[in-house]
Write a protein that holds these residues in place. Structure first.
Motif, PDB file in Angstrom:
ATOM      1  N   MET A   1     -14.306   4.898  11.828  1.00 44.49           N
ATOM      2  CA  MET A   1     -13.321   4.212  12.654  1.00 44.49           C
ATOM      3  C   MET A   1     -11.939   4.811  12.413  1.00 44.49           C
ATOM      4  SD  MET A   1     -12.966   0.520  10.643  1.00 44.49           S
ATOM      5  CE  MET A   1     -14.736   0.385  10.318  1.00 44.49           C
ATOM      6  N   ARG A   2     -11.003   4.478  13.281  1.00 48.80           N
ATOM      7  CA  ARG A   2      -9.617   4.944  13.158  1.00 48.80           C
ATOM      8  C   ARG A   2      -8.789   3.832  12.516  1.00 48.80           C
ATOM      9  NH1 ARG A   2     -11.193   6.400  18.233  1.00 48.80           N
ATOM     10  NH2 ARG A   2     -10.064   4.638  19.154  1.00 48.80           N
ATOM     11  N   ILE A   3      -8.126   4.163  11.398  1.00 48.23           N
ATOM     12  CA  ILE A   3      -7.404   3.159  10.605  1.00 48.23           C
ATOM     13  C   ILE A   3      -5.934   3.557  10.476  1.00 48.23           C
ATOM     14  CG2 ILE A   3      -7.217   2.031   8.358  1.00 48.23           C
ATOM     15  CD1 ILE A   3     -10.216   2.665   7.954  1.00 48.23           C
ATOM     16  N   LEU A   4      -5.037   2.627  10.775  1.00 47.76           N
ATOM     17  CA  LEU A   4      -3.616   2.794  10.471  1.00 47.76           C
ATOM     18  C   LEU A   4      -3.351   2.054   9.170  1.00 47.76           C
ATOM     19  CD1 LEU A   4      -0.758   3.732  11.268  1.00 47.76           C
ATOM     20  CD2 LEU A   4      -0.487   1.553  12.482  1.00 47.76           C
ATOM     21  N   HIS A  32      -4.377   7.327   9.503  1.00 50.64           N
ATOM     22  CA  HIS A  32      -2.967   7.690   9.549  1.00 50.64           C
ATOM     23  C   HIS A  32      -2.204   6.711   8.669  1.00 50.64           C
ATOM     24  CE1 HIS A  32      -2.392  10.726  12.909  1.00 50.64           C
ATOM     25  NE2 HIS A  32      -3.702  10.518  12.872  1.00 50.64           N
ATOM     26  N   ILE A  33      -1.194   7.220   7.961  1.00 55.24           N
ATOM     27  CA  ILE A  33      -0.464   6.433   6.974  1.00 55.24           C
ATOM     28  C   ILE A  33       1.003   6.341   7.386  1.00 55.24           C
ATOM     29  CG2 ILE A  33       0.180   6.251   4.534  1.00 55.24           C
ATOM     30  CD1 ILE A  33      -2.226   8.273   4.050  1.00 55.24           C
ATOM     31  N   VAL A  34       1.553   5.129   7.387  1.00 58.27           N
ATOM     32  CA  VAL A  34       2.996   4.956   7.577  1.00 58.27           C
ATOM     33  C   VAL A  34       3.556   4.413   6.267  1.00 58.27           C
ATOM     34  CG1 VAL A  34       3.027   4.695  10.071  1.00 58.27           C
ATOM     35  CG2 VAL A  34       2.597   2.689   8.653  1.00 58.27           C
ATOM     36  N   VAL A  35       4.654   5.019   5.792  1.00 51.75           N
ATOM     37  CA  VAL A  35       5.167   4.703   4.468  1.00 51.75           C
ATOM     38  C   VAL A  35       6.654   5.018   4.399  1.00 51.75           C
ATOM     39  CG1 VAL A  35       4.481   6.991   3.629  1.00 51.75           C
ATOM     40  CG2 VAL A  35       4.861   5.143   1.979  1.00 51.75           C
ATOM     41  N   SER A  36       7.375   4.278   3.568  1.00 55.05           N
ATOM     42  CA  SER A  36       8.807   4.499   3.409  1.00 55.05           C
ATOM     43  C   SER A  36       9.141   4.829   1.962  1.00 55.05           C
ATOM     44  CB  SER A  36       9.577   3.240   3.838  1.00 55.05           C
ATOM     45  OG  SER A  36       9.217   2.130   3.018  1.00 55.05           O
ATOM     46  N   GLY A  37      10.406   5.224   1.738  1.00 55.36           N
ATOM     47  CA  GLY A  37      10.921   5.423   0.388  1.00 55.36           C
ATOM     48  C   GLY A  37      10.250   6.542  -0.394  1.00 55.36           C
ATOM     49  N   ARG A  38      10.317   6.430  -1.746  1.00 54.48           N
ATOM     50  CA  ARG A  38       9.750   7.453  -2.629  1.00 54.48           C
ATOM     51  C   ARG A  38       8.250   7.595  -2.449  1.00 54.48           C
ATOM     52  NH1 ARG A  38      10.376   6.486  -8.441  1.00 54.48           N
ATOM     53  NH2 ARG A  38      10.390   4.258  -7.965  1.00 54.48           N
ATOM     54  N   ALA A  39       7.615   6.527  -1.979  1.00 54.27           N
ATOM     55  CA  ALA A  39       6.163   6.556  -1.807  1.00 54.27           C
ATOM     56  C   ALA A  39       5.732   7.588  -0.777  1.00 54.27           C
ATOM     57  CB  ALA A  39       5.662   5.180  -1.401  1.00 54.27           C
ATOM     58  N   PHE A  96      -2.477   8.460  18.492  1.00 57.15           N
ATOM     59  CA  PHE A  96      -3.480   7.839  17.627  1.00 57.15           C
ATOM     60  C   PHE A  96      -3.692   6.393  18.051  1.00 57.15           C
ATOM     61  CE2 PHE A  96      -4.539   5.817  13.388  1.00 57.15           C
ATOM     62  CZ  PHE A  96      -5.807   6.375  13.285  1.00 57.15           C
ATOM     63  N   LYS A  97      -4.913   6.051  18.351  1.00 59.38           N
ATOM     64  CA  LYS A  97      -5.214   4.692  18.795  1.00 59.38           C
ATOM     65  C   LYS A  97      -6.118   4.041  17.760  1.00 59.38           C
ATOM     66  CE  LYS A  97      -4.675   5.662  23.719  1.00 59.38           C
ATOM     67  NZ  LYS A  97      -4.003   6.953  23.495  1.00 59.38           N
ATOM     68  N   PRO A  98      -5.534   3.379  16.762  1.00 63.04           N
ATOM     69  CA  PRO A  98      -6.334   2.807  15.675  1.00 63.04           C
ATOM     70  C   PRO A  98      -7.204   1.644  16.139  1.00 63.04           C
ATOM     71  CG  PRO A  98      -4.040   2.135  15.476  1.00 63.04           C
ATOM     72  CD  PRO A  98      -4.085   3.151  16.573  1.00 63.04           C
ATOM     73  N   ASP A  99      -8.303   1.460  15.430  1.00 67.21           N
ATOM     74  CA  ASP A  99      -9.187   0.318  15.660  1.00 67.21           C
ATOM     75  C   ASP A  99      -8.808  -0.861  14.773  1.00 67.21           C
ATOM     76  OD1 ASP A  99     -11.040   1.783  17.424  1.00 67.21           O
ATOM     77  OD2 ASP A  99     -11.603   2.866  15.598  1.00 67.21           O
ATOM     78  N   VAL A 100      -8.348  -0.548  13.552  1.00 66.42           N
ATOM     79  CA  VAL A 100      -8.041  -1.555  12.549  1.00 66.42           C
ATOM     80  C   VAL A 100      -6.784  -1.123  11.791  1.00 66.42           C
ATOM     81  CG1 VAL A 100      -8.886  -2.767  10.494  1.00 66.42           C
ATOM     82  CG2 VAL A 100     -10.502  -2.086  12.265  1.00 66.42           C
ATOM     83  N   VAL A 101      -6.009  -2.091  11.331  1.00 66.90           N
ATOM     84  CA  VAL A 101      -4.816  -1.815  10.533  1.00 66.90           C
ATOM     85  C   VAL A 101      -4.996  -2.412   9.138  1.00 66.90           C
ATOM     86  CG1 VAL A 101      -2.347  -2.301  10.246  1.00 66.90           C
ATOM     87  CG2 VAL A 101      -3.258  -1.682  12.502  1.00 66.90           C
ATOM     88  N   VAL A 102      -4.647  -1.626   8.113  1.00 63.80           N
ATOM     89  CA  VAL A 102      -4.592  -2.115   6.734  1.00 63.80           C
ATOM     90  C   VAL A 102      -3.133  -2.059   6.299  1.00 63.80           C
ATOM     91  CG1 VAL A 102      -5.330  -1.776   4.353  1.00 63.80           C
ATOM     92  CG2 VAL A 102      -6.918  -1.274   6.231  1.00 63.80           C
ATOM     93  N   SER A 103      -2.628  -3.154   5.758  1.00 64.80           N
ATOM     94  CA  SER A 103      -1.220  -3.194   5.350  1.00 64.80           C
ATOM     95  C   SER A 103      -1.082  -3.626   3.905  1.00 64.80           C
ATOM     96  CB  SER A 103      -0.427  -4.158   6.239  1.00 64.80           C
ATOM     97  OG  SER A 103       0.907  -4.286   5.771  1.00 64.80           O
ATOM     98  N   ASP A 104      -0.419  -2.785   3.113  1.00 65.95           N
ATOM     99  CA  ASP A 104      -0.043  -3.150   1.753  1.00 65.95           C
ATOM    100  C   ASP A 104       1.388  -3.670   1.790  1.00 65.95           C
ATOM    101  OD1 ASP A 104       0.785  -3.264  -0.921  1.00 65.95           O
ATOM    102  OD2 ASP A 104      -0.542  -1.647  -1.515  1.00 65.95           O
ATOM    103  N   LEU A 118      -4.598  -5.848  17.378  1.00 67.70           N
ATOM    104  CA  LEU A 118      -5.552  -5.240  16.456  1.00 67.70           C
ATOM    105  C   LEU A 118      -5.684  -6.111  15.207  1.00 67.70           C
ATOM    106  CD1 LEU A 118      -4.320  -1.527  16.587  1.00 67.70           C
ATOM    107  CD2 LEU A 118      -6.318  -2.493  17.749  1.00 67.70           C
ATOM    108  N   PRO A 119      -6.863  -6.159  14.615  1.00 63.39           N
ATOM    109  CA  PRO A 119      -7.020  -6.916  13.372  1.00 63.39           C
ATOM    110  C   PRO A 119      -6.312  -6.236  12.210  1.00 63.39           C
ATOM    111  CG  PRO A 119      -9.058  -5.779  13.924  1.00 63.39           C
ATOM    112  CD  PRO A 119      -8.127  -5.568  15.087  1.00 63.39           C
TER     113      PRO A 119
END
Length: 365
Positions: A1-4, A32-39, A96-104, A118-119
């Motif tokens: 699957m495609r995951i953001l 695909h990963i979205v991230v800010s700062g030093r990370a 990019f058309k994700p199916d699911v999103v994971v958020s930390d 999206l879930p």
């Protein structure tokens, strides 16, 4: 699957634990990963498809968060940051058309998911504040801070498909769609062999705690200090203190061979120390209740000691408690990351199955 996958950039703990999950997810899925700062730099060295975004930051002074300075620097950053995030948003929509999103604990990925129905699977330790029940005796004296923090945490990622909460303590769950799972550990921590030692590992997230060195010197035992002198390229010895430049291998070696740890209330280092059976003296950052609740549970379980302000007497008291803490820590058990990885794959499969109509089925918290 495609995951953001979204990772908040304030503090490196979110990035190091996300790295562990991403290493597994990228073997099976397009991520695909979205991230800010030093990370951002940390993850970009290890993965493809890393998108830098603007995120909130904290301003420190001594061992506390400066609220108004934090507000001002974030308002300044938002002037340039929000347009950048909007640009990233449209690029992701096109490419990019994700199916699911994971958020930390990251807002951009969450808002992306809500916009596209999206879930969202939440993966972080902060949700323990809102989604679990805590004994009034534990929170005595902190009721206002707790309620404020719970409201903030609840508002951060409301209505997620499921909440995977990483933890080394297990209060009763009070909300549905919530799973408590053991702390996410770097492979290097899992492979490390804990050995007894004489030195203290001292870790600071801020360089402004100028009172710390004199307190550590008064204790008279070896201390290996990280984070206080970020300009170093090699060790600097000052009496019983050894200031060290950051090295992941060196840090883990100092952790696994330490007598104990002196740090704030940050979850990642605390959970790694617990896994390696190392007592922790926790001095949470003022203004960060998430760190306070970690420290409260740490002391309740007998794994360490919580103090509001570090003093020579507090440090000596901690050293006297180390043998009792070591005994309590022998009862801690964790089978690597097995439970967390299994739970994540299960929820991803369910979220993928319910995508498109999950929001209509979901009951609000």
């Amino acid at each position: 699957m495609r995951i953001l996958y979204g990772v908040v950039g304030e503090g490196m703990g979110h990035a190091t634990r996300s790295r562990v999950l991403l290493e597994e997810l990228t073997k099976k899925h397009e991520v695909h990963i979205v991230v800010s700062g030093r990370a951002q730099d940390y993850l970009a060295r290890r993965f493809q498809n890393v998108h830098g975004i603007w995120g909130l930051t904290l301003a420190y002074e001594g061992n506390s968060v400066k609220k108004w300075q934090t507000v001002l620097q974030n308002l300044t950053g938002a002037v340039k940051g929000w347009p950048q995030n909007v640009r990233q948003y449209f690029e992701l929509v096109d490419d990019f058309k994700p199916d699911v999103v994971v958020s930390d604990f990251e807002s951009f990925s969450y808002l992306f998911a809500r916009t596209h129905r999206l879930p969202v699977i939440s993966v972080d330790n902060m949700q323990v504040i809102n989604r679990c029940q805590h004994e009034p005796s534990l929170l005595a004296g902190y009721e206002d801070s707790f309620e404020t923090s719970r409201a903030i945490v609840k508002a951060k990622l409301p209505g997620a498909f499921h909440y995977l909460v990483t933890t080394f303590f297990y209060p009763p769950v009070r909300k549905r769609r919530t799973t408590l799972a053991p702390s996410i550990l770097r492979p290097e921590i899992i492979e490390a062999r804990s050995e007894p030692g004489e030195h203290l590992l001292v870790y600071q997230t801020s360089t402004t705690n100028t009172a710390l060195p004199d307190i550590l010197k008064a204790a008279g035992i070896p201390c290996r200090v990280y984070g206080l002198r970020r300009d170093l390229t090699e060790d600097l010895v000052d009496g019983n203190l050894t200031y060290r430049p950051f090295s992941e291998k060196g840090f883990i070696d100092d952790l696994r061979t330490s007598r104990g740890v002196v740090a704030s209330g940050g979850f990642t280092l605390m959970s790694e120390a617990v896994y390696l059976r190392k007592p922790v003296l926790s001095i949470p950052l003022e203004g960060q209740f998430e760190q306070i609740i970690n420290a409260l549970y740490l002391e309740k379980l007998g794994y360490g000691m919580y103090v509001k302000t570090l003093t020579v007497d507090a440090l000596k008291e901690f050293l006297s408690r180390v043998p009792r803490c070591q005994q309590a820590l022998q009862g801690y058990e964790q089978e690597g990351n097995t439970k967390m990885l299994t739970a994540l794959e299960e929820q991803l499969a369910l979220a993928y199955e319910h995508r498109g109509h999950w929001a209509m089925e979901m009951a609000q918290d």
